[in-house]
Design a protein around this motif. Structure first.
Motif, PDB file in Angstrom:
ATOM      1  N   ASP A 135     -45.609  75.497  -1.973  1.00 34.61           N
ATOM      2  CA  ASP A 135     -46.743  75.500  -2.912  1.00 34.61           C
ATOM      3  C   ASP A 135     -46.542  76.588  -3.977  1.00 34.61           C
ATOM      4  O   ASP A 135     -47.243  77.609  -3.973  1.00 34.61           O
ATOM      5  N   PRO A 136     -45.627  76.373  -4.907  1.00 35.90           N
ATOM      6  CA  PRO A 136     -45.301  77.445  -5.852  1.00 35.90           C
ATOM      7  C   PRO A 136     -46.425  77.788  -6.822  1.00 35.90           C
ATOM      8  O   PRO A 136     -46.460  78.886  -7.371  1.00 35.90           O
ATOM      9  N   PHE A 137     -47.354  76.855  -7.069  1.00 35.16           N
ATOM     10  CA  PHE A 137     -48.400  77.108  -8.070  1.00 35.16           C
ATOM     11  C   PHE A 137     -49.770  77.386  -7.451  1.00 35.16           C
ATOM     12  O   PHE A 137     -50.726  77.640  -8.170  1.00 35.16           O
ATOM     13  N   GLY A 138     -49.898  77.277  -6.138  1.00 33.07           N
ATOM     14  CA  GLY A 138     -51.228  77.419  -5.528  1.00 33.07           C
ATOM     15  C   GLY A 138     -52.080  76.197  -5.818  1.00 33.07           C
ATOM     16  O   GLY A 138     -53.223  76.322  -6.257  1.00 33.07           O
ATOM     17  N   GLY A 139     -51.527  75.019  -5.585  1.00 31.20           N
ATOM     18  CA  GLY A 139     -52.228  73.770  -5.895  1.00 31.20           C
ATOM     19  C   GLY A 139     -53.413  73.534  -4.988  1.00 31.20           C
ATOM     20  O   GLY A 139     -53.497  74.070  -3.881  1.00 31.20           O
ATOM     21  N   ASP A 140     -54.343  72.706  -5.468  1.00 32.13           N
ATOM     22  CA  ASP A 140     -55.613  72.553  -4.764  1.00 32.13           C
ATOM     23  C   ASP A 140     -55.703  71.270  -3.952  1.00 32.13           C
ATOM     24  O   ASP A 140     -56.678  71.060  -3.249  1.00 32.13           O
ATOM     25  N   THR A 141     -54.701  70.394  -4.046  1.00 24.39           N
ATOM     26  CA  THR A 141     -54.799  69.121  -3.333  1.00 24.39           C
ATOM     27  C   THR A 141     -53.798  69.088  -2.176  1.00 24.39           C
ATOM     28  O   THR A 141     -52.919  69.936  -2.069  1.00 24.39           O
ATOM     29  N   LEU A 142     -53.927  68.047  -1.348  1.00 20.74           N
ATOM     30  CA  LEU A 142     -53.239  68.058  -0.052  1.00 20.74           C
ATOM     31  C   LEU A 142     -51.718  67.993  -0.137  1.00 20.74           C
ATOM     32  O   LEU A 142     -51.034  68.425   0.783  1.00 20.74           O
ATOM     33  N   GLU A 143     -51.176  67.442  -1.232  1.00 26.19           N
ATOM     34  CA  GLU A 143     -49.712  67.335  -1.292  1.00 26.19           C
ATOM     35  C   GLU A 143     -49.055  68.709  -1.235  1.00 26.19           C
ATOM     36  O   GLU A 143     -47.916  68.850  -0.779  1.00 26.19           O
ATOM     37  N   TRP A 144     -49.790  69.744  -1.673  1.00 26.34           N
ATOM     38  CA  TRP A 144     -49.213  71.082  -1.680  1.00 26.34           C
ATOM     39  C   TRP A 144     -49.195  71.710  -0.286  1.00 26.34           C
ATOM     40  O   TRP A 144     -48.629  72.787  -0.099  1.00 26.34           O
ATOM     41  N   THR A 145     -49.820  71.044   0.681  1.00 26.77           N
ATOM     42  CA  THR A 145     -49.784  71.560   2.054  1.00 26.77           C
ATOM     43  C   THR A 145     -48.607  70.991   2.836  1.00 26.77           C
ATOM     44  O   THR A 145     -48.430  71.316   4.005  1.00 26.77           O
ATOM     45  N   THR A 146     -47.831  70.099   2.205  1.00 21.56           N
ATOM     46  CA  THR A 146     -46.654  69.537   2.872  1.00 21.56           C
ATOM     47  C   THR A 146     -45.415  70.304   2.432  1.00 21.56           C
ATOM     48  O   THR A 146     -45.443  70.992   1.403  1.00 21.56           O
ATOM     49  N   PRO A 147     -44.302  70.188   3.171  1.00 18.58           N
ATOM     50  CA  PRO A 147     -43.055  70.815   2.705  1.00 18.58           C
ATOM     51  C   PRO A 147     -42.590  70.175   1.393  1.00 18.58           C
ATOM     52  O   PRO A 147     -43.027  69.088   1.029  1.00 18.58           O
TER      53      PRO A 147
ATOM     54  N   ARG B 229     -62.914  68.680   4.079  1.00 16.47           N
ATOM     55  CA  ARG B 229     -64.314  69.115   3.947  1.00 16.47           C
ATOM     56  C   ARG B 229     -64.666  69.404   2.501  1.00 16.47           C
ATOM     57  O   ARG B 229     -65.779  69.853   2.210  1.00 16.47           O
ATOM     58  N   ASP B 230     -63.693  69.197   1.595  1.00 14.47           N
ATOM     59  CA  ASP B 230     -63.866  69.683   0.227  1.00 14.47           C
ATOM     60  C   ASP B 230     -62.922  68.900  -0.693  1.00 14.47           C
ATOM     61  O   ASP B 230     -61.831  68.517  -0.260  1.00 14.47           O
ATOM     62  N   PRO B 231     -63.323  68.639  -1.954  1.00 16.22           N
ATOM     63  CA  PRO B 231     -62.379  67.962  -2.858  1.00 16.22           C
ATOM     64  C   PRO B 231     -61.121  68.789  -3.088  1.00 16.22           C
ATOM     65  O   PRO B 231     -60.086  68.254  -3.472  1.00 16.22           O
ATOM     66  N   TYR B 232     -61.221  70.076  -2.897  1.00 22.51           N
ATOM     67  CA  TYR B 232     -60.071  70.959  -3.110  1.00 22.51           C
ATOM     68  C   TYR B 232     -59.501  71.321  -1.736  1.00 22.51           C
ATOM     69  O   TYR B 232     -59.485  72.486  -1.327  1.00 22.51           O
ATOM     70  N   ALA B 233     -59.026  70.279  -1.041  1.00 27.95           N
ATOM     71  CA  ALA B 233     -58.631  70.453   0.359  1.00 27.95           C
ATOM     72  C   ALA B 233     -57.456  71.412   0.499  1.00 27.95           C
ATOM     73  O   ALA B 233     -57.315  72.082   1.526  1.00 27.95           O
ATOM     74  N   GLY B 234     -56.635  71.488  -0.523  1.00 29.33           N
ATOM     75  CA  GLY B 234     -55.496  72.394  -0.466  1.00 29.33           C
ATOM     76  C   GLY B 234     -55.921  73.858  -0.450  1.00 29.33           C
ATOM     77  O   GLY B 234     -55.174  74.729   0.004  1.00 29.33           O
ATOM     78  N   TRP B 235     -57.085  74.148  -0.992  1.00 27.32           N
ATOM     79  CA  TRP B 235     -57.577  75.531  -1.025  1.00 27.32           C
ATOM     80  C   TRP B 235     -58.448  75.856   0.196  1.00 27.32           C
ATOM     81  O   TRP B 235     -58.943  76.982   0.310  1.00 27.32           O
ATOM     82  N   ASP B 236     -58.674  74.868   1.047  1.00 24.07           N
ATOM     83  CA  ASP B 236     -59.500  75.077   2.238  1.00 24.07           C
ATOM     84  C   ASP B 236     -58.595  75.640   3.342  1.00 24.07           C
ATOM     85  O   ASP B 236     -58.128  74.921   4.229  1.00 24.07           O
ATOM     86  N   LYS B 237     -58.336  76.953   3.298  1.00 17.13           N
ATOM     87  CA  LYS B 237     -57.345  77.572   4.187  1.00 17.13           C
ATOM     88  C   LYS B 237     -57.725  77.421   5.655  1.00 17.13           C
ATOM     89  O   LYS B 237     -56.882  77.245   6.528  1.00 17.13           O
TER      90      LYS B 237
END
Lengths: 838, 123
Positions: free
Chosen positions: A508-520, A535-543
């Motif tokens: 996740d080089p940019f700190g993306g907010d969607t789920l694709e950034w949580t994958t390798p 739980r949130d539209p910004y699932a990637g930021w839901d740590k």
């Protein structure tokens, strides 16, 4: 140092073994992995983009000075037409939906694949085949040459007698099959495959854009395909849809084309809006301002876009009372666009923007979209539109919209997701340089076109004389085009070199907010080791939720590792519904696409019997495709969940769940309804123009027999309904018998209708008058529709004796639904048919 | 007598789709009638365009207003949480509240203006 094989790691390895596809050429030819299909789309569309760009450069070189003779007039016409067709049908739409949509949508919604993976592959192979089909016209020196919107009567056989226009009509119908299949697939994926918890209000904005575009495609393509079919029938068989002397109307083409054509503009730019809404929050480090309004704006733009088509026809002589309907809609459609614009700008202003390369492209897009949007609003003023119609003002306007508002975000998106797709970073400084060069080149190329249009330079002319004051601006435009090309080559060079020499990107080089950034990076073949909960539209930021996913992976919850599994969820609230067993790689899509390629080639060459034979081959491929069934879907249980943990309510919910096959059929019905709606509207449009309908010398249609036959057909609703009910209660034999009864009636109906059709043909011809043309076209389309229903029923009959699997039960539900639709269409068709006698 | 309230989901969906569908209907009727008004076939049937256009505009505007009211009612009934289904309904209600004025504007702008113009004059 040895790696400790934790349970999570072991599960990842098992998933990799389950989902891995063959490597090498065979792997690419048989792939059903949405990511690989997205990559195939990407490279194919890039090649078409290069070809379209080359055509543009040749045209700009021809126009660099007055009276130039770089290109002959007909060559110019062919290049101009192919440039438009290429950029719209073979680059922007397939790049934005096929490449970006395919690669990203399942990742963003937490799915492991698209709803129909093999159909996804089929969409790609048909797209490729249609592109090759259209471009083969250049090899034989007969490329389409009547402009990208191919107005009649110019496009009729007597004015352009070669194969040029046939390549256009058949090529675009062929291409439309791919796009329609892709739209149905995207919609079903969004409806059924979202991760648990991703209710509609938590869906990423990019997905809303794909949702809007897919709906728009579903309803926009049927009018285009109808118009194309009419034109091909005019050209190949002497029908009279557009021949005014024989009751036809050239404006019918314009209406049908622009009912497609203006939504197509939004189809082109909405995915780009979606890309912008993905990039902006990431680099502004804050959530998007007015999330619901941006979501609604994406849908509203697509919806209102269907009501503005005649603003392309303000100069053809429609009455003012008609045009004001379109002027009003054209003015208002600017509002949802402006909502998005204000949301993007406010998000940037109130955030902490980092002006990295992807964001630069988006800011460039915002600037250019404002300019293109404002020049578009001027065209809602009817008197102004009439002044600038067919001038370079229009060319300037739509290039700001298409190049500025669609291609710029696509380029920004390429930079943004490049690290995710390749696992490597691009070169930032070259990225910024490529942006500025492209931005400058773009404005130099297209801004002067507005001025040239206002001073009267017509579009599509292959040259211009000296002394009209157009020379300097044309020179600037051509220089701009060369600079623009340099900018695009810089983008290509940056990405190609970075692919091999770029630094490792990390997940996740940019700190993306969607789920694709949580994958390798790049994502594994199975996408997610554990199905995420949202739980949130910004699932990637839901740590917290993502940390919880890792714990679930270790515990084996929601891993789905018994096969090609992915969860199915409910449409609105994304509650767990069932676990779907997805098909794996297959040769059938590429073979089916090849068979269809032969069908269209034979139609082009007017070898109709051979075309019919290959329709049969395609049907056979389809039957083989559906013969091997995926394993049954089952209740949502994870490895540590037992069947007893599933409540009775869960089982009941699953029984009532609407499966992907049902949704796919419903969406197919929606697009077919639009097709028949277009046919019937065309019938009444032509009827309203004629002094007498049917024209003198034509018999009035029979009433009693067609109505009686339709009544008989309608009775099949009962056995079909009973078949579905028996199948639901696992009473296979009764279901089989009811379907067989319906099939007998359906076959009898069709046989009798064909007899009547042949009798009518012996009385009057579709070549004498538009009445005959639309009469026979409507009936033939309906009969073909009935035949499809019969074939589907026949397929069920052949499968049911060997037992009722979940797959076949879905088949029964889908065929039942389809057949009821066939009956509804039959009623509308027969009422239209007998209307002149009522 | 107390009037029973419609189910919440009905309010949400009517609030969301009422105005767009009202506009679609008004647009198709209006465009169809104005196109047909000047053709030989329609003249033969003697069908007047204006009453149809006025009726379609009035009906469309009424449906849009009712849809807006439904969306507001649904919004008020579902405030306070993001959790589905209530959060989802609230989201759709907000969308309905926003789109309804847009479609109402198109209905009124086009419907009123079109009636004012002679049917078969070109601008």
């Amino acid at each position: 140092m040895a790696t400790v094989a934790t349970p999570g790691l072991q599960r990842r390895e098992r998933l990799e073994r389950i989902w891995k596809e063959p490597s090498g050429l065979v792997g690419w030819l048989t792939t059903t992995d949405h990511k690989r299909i997205g990559i195939l789309y990407f490279f194919t569309t890039v090649i078409f983009f290069a070809l379209g760009g080359l055509e543009a450069i040749l045209m700009r070189t021809q126009l660099i000075g007055p009276d130039a003779d770089v290109l002959a007039p007909d060559t110019y016409n062919q290049l101009m037409t192919m440039h438009g067709v290429t950029m719209i049908f073979l680059f922007v739409v397939p790049m934005s939906t096929g490449a970006f949509g395919n690669y990203l949508l399942p990742l963003m919604i937490g799915a492991r694949d698209m709803a129909f993976p093999r159909m996804n592959a089929l969409s790609y192979w048909i797209f490729l085949a249609s592109g090759i089909f259209i471009y083969s016209s250049m090899l034989v020196g007969a490329a389409p040459n009547a402009g990208w919107f191919d107005y009649v009567p110019l496009a009729e056989e007597q004015y352009i007698p070669g194969l040029n226009i046939d390549f256009y009509t058949l090529g675009l119908i062929f291409n439309g099959i791919s796009t329609t299949a892709a739209a149905i697939n995207f919609l079903t994926t969004i409806f059924k495959m979202r991760a648990p918890g991703m209710s509609v209000n938590r869906m990423p904005l990019f997905c809303f854009a794909i949702l809007a575009v897919s709906f728009a495609l579903l309803f926009a393509l049927p009018p285009l395909n109808t118009a194309l079919a009419f034109l091909e029938l005019d050209r190949a068989l002497g029908f009279q849809f557009y021949e005014e002397a024989f009751g036809g109307d050239p404006l019918l083409w314009q209406h049908l084309f622009w009912i497609f054509g203006h939504p197509e503009v939004y189809i082109i730019i909405l995915p780009a809006f979606g890309i912008a809404t993905a990039i902006i929050p990431t680099f502004a480090r804050r959530k998007m301002v007015a999330f619901p309004l941006v979501a609604l704006a994406e849908i509203a733009v697509a919806f209102i876009g269907f009501g503005v088509w005649a603003h392309h026809m303000f100069a053809v002589g429609l009455s003012t009372a008609t045009t004001v309907y379109f002027a009003a809609a054209t003015l208002i459609v600017a509002i949802p666009s402006a909502i998005q614009l204000f949301a993007w700008v406010t998000t940037l202003i109130t955030g902490r923007p980092e002006f990295k390369t992807p964001l630069l492209w988006i800011i460039g897009f915002i600037v250019l979209f404002i300019m293109g949007g404002l020049s578009g609003v001027t065209l809602a003023a009817i008197p102004f539109d009439q002044q600038v119609t067919d001038t370079y003002y229009i060319v300037g306007h739509f290039h700001y919209v298409i190049f500025g508002a669609a291609v710029f975000p696509l380029l920004g998106g390429m930079y943004f997701w490049f690290p995710k797709v390749t696992g490597r970073m691009f070169y930032e400084r070259i990225g910024q340089l490529s942006f500025w060069v492209t931005f400058i080149g773009m404005n130099l190329t297209f801004f002067p076109m507005h001025i040239l249009g206002l001073v009267g330079m017509p579009r599509r002319d292959y040259t211009y004389p000296e002394g009209l004051g157009w020379t300097t601006l044309n020179l600037i435009e051509s220089i701009g085009a060369y600079i623009l090309t340099v900018g695009l080559l810089l983008v290509a060079a940056n990405l190609i070199v970075s692919r091999f020499r770029g630094k490792p990107a990390g997940d996740d080089p940019f700190g993306g907010d969607t789920l694709e950034w949580t994958t390798p990076s790049p994502p594994p073949s199975y996408n997610f080791a554990v199905i995420p909960t949202v739980r949130d539209p910004y699932a990637g930021w839901d740590k917290e939720a993502r940390e919880h996913d890792l714990q679930r992976l270790e515990r084996g919850e929601g891993v789905l590792e018994r096969g090609h599994e992915t969860p199915g969820t409910t449409v609105l609230d994304a509650n767990s519904d069932e676990i779907l067993e997805m098909p794996s790689e297959s040769w059938m899509p590429v073979l089916l696409a090849a068979a269809l390629g032969v069908v269209f080639t034979m139609l082009l060459l007017r070898h109709y019997v051979t075309a019919g034979v290959f329709v049969g081959v395609a049907g056979l491929a389809l039957a083989v495709w559906h013969w091997k069934e995926p394993a049954d879907a089952h209740e949502p249980t994870g490895s540590t969940e037992t069947a007893s943990a599933v409540s009775a309510a869960d089982v009941e919910r699953r029984r009532r769940a609407l499966p992907s096959g049902w949704w796919g059929t419903t969406l197919l019905i929606a697009t077919e309804a639009a097709f028949f709606g277009t046919l019937i509207s065309s019938y009444f449009y032509l009827a309203s123009l004629a002094p007498a309908w049917p024209p003198p010398g034509f018999p009035k249609p029979q009433v009693a027999l067609p109505l009686a036959l339709t009544g008989v057909l309608l009775t099949t609703s009962v056995p079909i309904f009973l078949a579905a009910r028996n199948a639901r209660h696992a009473n296979t034999r009764a279901a089989w018998l009811w379907i067989a009864l319906a099939l007998v009636i359906q076959c009898g109906y069709l046989a009798w209708q064909i007899v009547l059709f042949v009798e009518d043909l012996s009385t009057f011809s579709p070549r004498e008058h538009a009445y005959g043309s639309i009469y026979f076209a409507l009936l033939a389309a309906h009969h073909a529709h009935v035949l499809v229903g019969i074939l589907l029923s026949g397929w069920l009959l052949s499968r049911l004796p060997s037992g009722l699997t979940n797959y076949r039960l879905i088949g029964v539900r889908a065929v039942t639904l389809y057949w009821q639709f066939v009956n509804a269409v039959a009623v509308l068709v027969v009422l239209t048919q007998v209307w002149p006698s009522l | 007598m107390k009037i029973p309230r419609p189910p919440l989901s009905l309010l949400v969906w009517f609030g969301l789709l009422g105005a767009p569908l009202a506009w679609t209907s008004q647009h198709l009727v209006g465009v169809g009638m104005t196109l047909a008004a000047c053709t030989e076939g329609m003249a033969r049937k003697g069908v007047p365009a204006d009453p149809w256009m006025i009726a379609a505009t009035a009906a469309g505007a009424l449906v849009a207003v009712l849809a807006g009211a439904s969306a507001i009612a649904a919004f008020r009934a579902t405030r306070g949480t993001d959790e589905p289904p209530q959060g989802r309904m609230n989201f759709l209600a907000r969308v309905g509240i926003t789109v309804t004025p847009l479609f109402l504007m198109i209905i009124l702008m086009s419907g009123i203006t079109a009636v004012l113009f002679p049917k078969c004059n070109q601008s």
